[in-house]
Design a protein around this motif. Structure first.
Motif, mmCIF file in Angstrom:
data_model
loop_
_atom_site.group_PDB
_atom_site.id
_atom_site.type_symbol
_atom_site.label_atom_id
_atom_site.label_comp_id
_atom_site.label_asym_id
_atom_site.label_seq_id
_atom_site.Cartn_x
_atom_site.Cartn_y
_atom_site.Cartn_z
ATOM 1 N N VAL A 83 0.834 -1.202 0.000
ATOM 2 C CA VAL A 83 0.000 0.000 0.000
ATOM 3 C C VAL A 83 0.870 1.253 0.000
ATOM 4 N N ARG A 84 1.926 1.265 0.790
ATOM 5 C CA ARG A 84 2.816 2.436 0.815
ATOM 6 C C ARG A 84 3.452 2.671 -0.551
ATOM 7 N N SER A 85 3.797 1.597 -1.237
ATOM 8 C CA SER A 85 4.366 1.721 -2.579
ATOM 9 C C SER A 85 3.355 2.340 -3.536
ATOM 10 N N LEU A 86 2.102 1.907 -3.451
ATOM 11 C CA LEU A 86 1.063 2.460 -4.314
ATOM 12 C C LEU A 86 0.815 3.936 -4.003
ATOM 13 N N LEU A 87 0.877 4.317 -2.733
ATOM 14 C CA LEU A 87 0.690 5.712 -2.357
ATOM 15 C C LEU A 87 1.826 6.578 -2.903
ATOM 16 N N THR A 135 -1.063 3.476 -16.252
ATOM 17 C CA THR A 135 -0.214 4.465 -15.591
ATOM 18 C C THR A 135 0.156 3.977 -14.199
ATOM 19 N N ARG A 136 0.769 4.870 -13.445
ATOM 20 C CA ARG A 136 1.160 4.545 -12.080
ATOM 21 C C ARG A 136 0.032 4.823 -11.085
ATOM 22 N N VAL A 137 -1.146 5.183 -11.571
ATOM 23 C CA VAL A 137 -2.267 5.521 -10.696
ATOM 24 C C VAL A 137 -3.102 4.270 -10.419
ATOM 25 N N HIS A 138 -3.116 3.831 -9.182
ATOM 26 C CA HIS A 138 -3.941 2.703 -8.761
ATOM 27 C C HIS A 138 -5.246 3.258 -8.206
ATOM 28 N N VAL A 139 -6.319 3.076 -8.956
ATOM 29 C CA VAL A 139 -7.580 3.748 -8.647
ATOM 30 C C VAL A 139 -8.122 3.343 -7.279
ATOM 31 N N GLY A 140 -8.056 2.062 -6.945
ATOM 32 C CA GLY A 140 -8.574 1.614 -5.657
ATOM 33 C C GLY A 140 -7.884 2.301 -4.495
ATOM 34 N N THR A 141 -6.562 2.417 -4.561
ATOM 35 C CA THR A 141 -5.815 3.082 -3.495
ATOM 36 C C THR A 141 -6.114 4.579 -3.476
ATOM 37 N N LEU A 153 -8.928 6.062 -4.276
ATOM 38 C CA LEU A 153 -10.234 6.279 -3.668
ATOM 39 C C LEU A 153 -10.209 5.999 -2.171
ATOM 40 N N MET A 154 -9.477 4.966 -1.769
ATOM 41 C CA MET A 154 -9.392 4.668 -0.345
ATOM 42 C C MET A 154 -8.708 5.810 0.402
ATOM 43 N N ARG A 155 -7.628 6.339 -0.146
ATOM 44 C CA ARG A 155 -6.951 7.458 0.506
ATOM 45 C C ARG A 155 -7.896 8.656 0.649
ATOM 46 N N HIS A 156 -8.676 8.892 -0.392
ATOM 47 C CA HIS A 156 -9.637 9.997 -0.357
ATOM 48 C C HIS A 156 -10.665 9.785 0.752
ATOM 49 N N GLY A 157 -11.206 8.580 0.857
ATOM 50 C CA GLY A 157 -12.189 8.293 1.895
ATOM 51 C C GLY A 157 -11.606 8.386 3.288
ATOM 52 N N VAL A 158 -10.393 7.904 3.446
ATOM 53 C CA VAL A 158 -9.737 7.947 4.751
ATOM 54 C C VAL A 158 -9.521 9.394 5.186
ATOM 55 N N ARG A 159 -9.124 10.247 4.268
ATOM 56 C CA ARG A 159 -8.897 11.656 4.612
ATOM 57 C C ARG A 159 -10.168 12.312 5.127
ATOM 58 N N HIS A 160 -11.279 12.079 4.451
ATOM 59 C CA HIS A 160 -12.533 12.697 4.884
ATOM 60 C C HIS A 160 -13.004 12.122 6.216
ATOM 61 N N THR A 161 -12.727 10.861 6.460
ATOM 62 C CA THR A 161 -13.148 10.241 7.712
ATOM 63 C C THR A 161 -12.322 10.752 8.880
ATOM 64 N N ALA A 162 -11.008 10.727 8.728
ATOM 65 C CA ALA A 162 -10.129 11.117 9.828
ATOM 66 C C ALA A 162 -10.175 12.618 10.091
ATOM 67 N N ALA A 163 -10.265 13.425 9.049
ATOM 68 C CA ALA A 163 -10.230 14.881 9.224
ATOM 69 C C ALA A 163 -11.408 15.387 10.041
ATOM 70 N N ALA A 164 -12.570 14.746 9.907
ATOM 71 C CA ALA A 164 -13.765 15.171 10.638
ATOM 72 C C ALA A 164 -14.041 14.287 11.850
ATOM 73 N N ALA A 165 -13.076 13.427 12.205
ATOM 74 C CA ALA A 165 -13.224 12.525 13.357
ATOM 75 C C ALA A 165 -14.487 11.677 13.253
ATOM 76 N N ALA A 220 -7.346 -5.470 -9.943
ATOM 77 C CA ALA A 220 -6.514 -4.574 -9.159
ATOM 78 C C ALA A 220 -7.283 -3.350 -8.720
ATOM 79 N N SER A 221 -8.296 -2.967 -9.476
ATOM 80 C CA SER A 221 -9.158 -1.866 -9.081
ATOM 81 C C SER A 221 -10.553 -2.410 -8.878
ATOM 82 N N PRO A 222 -11.437 -1.644 -8.228
ATOM 83 C CA PRO A 222 -12.741 -2.179 -7.837
ATOM 84 C C PRO A 222 -13.510 -2.757 -9.002
#
Length: 440
Positions: A188-192, A294-300, A302-314, A409-411
């Motif tokens: 996951v870190r590699s994909l990020l 490309t080097r863009v892994h869509v699943g990762t 989208l997950m990063r995007h969802g995690v940001r919105h979840t954690a930022a607003a607690a 590899a993607s949803p």
């Protein structure tokens, strides 16, 4: 003020201090928006799918004239409870929630300050609104307000399992990665890092621009899955109109966010995320098929995007919504099963048993690979929605050697619903859509 249950009929019996009325006119339902928003904010179990913006928009696109039944509970002039319902006659007569199969969670609303009293009043109002038919509350999330109504119901009732959902805790990305173990975490870190190197830019779309962004998202979605099992409902004007209208209103009210992802100034992906004080859920996305090379892994992404919105607003939960696809298991989510609550009067005890028996038959059909394949062929011949037996999308060129060739590899474009759930086609993190040609 919505009119009483019917001309000349008194309001339904309710606990002291509460009145119950029935809204049957779309214009009255529309006028409830300000009160509905306040009630939605006072109901801790409410999800974005119980917002007025989502439900009223759904009614405009999918509702059937003359079938609206919204049970309302008031304490004085304050709206303290609501059950957004409609009559349906297929496969059996019933009173069902608004939202249909494109809605992941259904529920009633009850003000937390008087939830028990409101639940009893809603039960009385639903009894009158049903007029002898079964009340079929589907896709009730664990802890939903409808559980209180079920508890207060005095007649025959059943509690069945509905769709399976997967959920992650509202943690930052580093904490979620730490739960995965060293091997998967390194992946996951590699994909990020590859996402950062690709220069992906995110833009949260303002409410005024949401209709155009939704049109772009649906265009990319259709392009992404063209020839590979696209859900026909996602191509229909009624779906596009509903999603555009609902997403714009929900964005303005803080109940959703539409995000565009660009590379080199060109929008290559777009995503609709629904939001509540306690929950984040990714509803639908579209991504250009060239991203697979490309080097863009869509699943990762989208997950990063969802995690940001979840954690930022607690927010407590990042919901992957309905479905148990293998790619979700990589994140080690917890399983949560939605409920199906059947309520009836004693006079409707037999119809309730028929509803339960039909649900059992569907559960068996959903658990039979042979029947799923047959259903898939029949619907394909009729132009209906494809089930999870559709061929998976092609693998990206950079798929690592240790991932099985049949795991996307993607949803995936579709997935198999758990036993007891009618066949649907869904997208990351999950939206179910009606079968082609079926009534909502």
């Amino acid at each position: 003020m919505p009119k009483a249950a019917a001309p000349g009929r008194p309001p339904a019996p309710a606990p002291a201090g509460l009145t119950v009325t029935l809204c049957r006119e779309p214009a009255e339902f529309r006028a409830l928006a300000p009160q509905w928003r306040r009630l939605h904010a006072r109901c801790p179990s409410a999800t974005p799918f119980q917002s007025h913006a989502w439900l009223y928009s759904w009614w405009l696109s999918y509702g059937v004239r003359g079938r609206l039944r919204v049970v309302l509970v008031r304490r004085g002039s304050d709206l303290v409870g609501a059950a957004p319902m409609m009559r349906t006659y297929r496969p059996l007569p019933a009173l069902v929630p608004l939202g249909g199969r494109i809605t992941d969670f259904m529920d009633v609303l009850a003000d937390a300050s008087c939830a028990e009293e409101v639940a009893g009043a809603l039960a009385a109002g639903l009894r009158r609104a049903a007029r002898g038919t079964v009340i079929d509350l589907r896709e009730v999330r664990a802890g939903g307000a409808a559980e209180l109504v079920h508890r207060h119901w005095s007649g025959p009732k059943r509690r069945l399992a509905d769709s399976m959902c997967l959920e992650l805790p509202g943690l930052p990305m580093d904490a979620l990665i730490a739960r995965l173990g060293s091997s998967r975490g390194q992946r996951v870190r590699s994909l990020l890092r590859k996402l950062d190197a690709a220069g992906v830019e995110e833009r949260e779309v303002p409410a005024a621009d949401v209709p155009e962004a939704v049109a772009t998202m649906l265009r990319l979605h259709a392009l992404q899955w063209r020839g590979r099992g696209l859900n026909p409902e996602h191509l229909r004007p009624r779906f596009a109109t509903h999603l555009s209208r609902a997403a714009a209103a929900m964005t303005a009210g803080g109940e959703a966010v539409v995000t565009e992802f660009s590379v080199g100034g060109e929008v290559v992906a777009a995503n609709l995320t629904v939001l509540s004080p306690t929950l984040t859920g990714g509803y639908l996305y579209g991504a250009h098929p060239d991203l697979r090379a490309t080097r863009v892994h869509v699943g990762t992404l989208l997950m990063r995007h969802g995690v940001r919105h979840t954690a930022a607003a607690a927010r407590a939960t990042l919901s992957l919504l309905r479905g148990t696809e293998p790619y979700k298991a990589h994140w080690r989510p917890a399983a949560s099963t939605n409920q199906r609550l059947l309520l009836a009067t004693r006079a409707a005890a037999l119809p309730l048993l028929l509803h339960a028996a039909l649900a059992s038959l569907r559960a068996k059909a959903a658990g039979s690979p042979r029947l799923r394949r047959l259903r898939h062929r029949v619907r394909g011949a009729r132009g209906g929605s494809l089930t999870a037996d559709a061929a998976p999308p092609p693998q990206p060129a950079n798929r690592p050697a240790n991932r099985p060739a049949n795991r996307p590899a993607s949803p995936p474009a579709s997935r198999t619903a758990p036993p007891g759930t009618p066949p649907t086609t869904r997208d990351w993190p999950g939206t179910a859509t009606p079968r082609a040609g079926s009534s909502p």
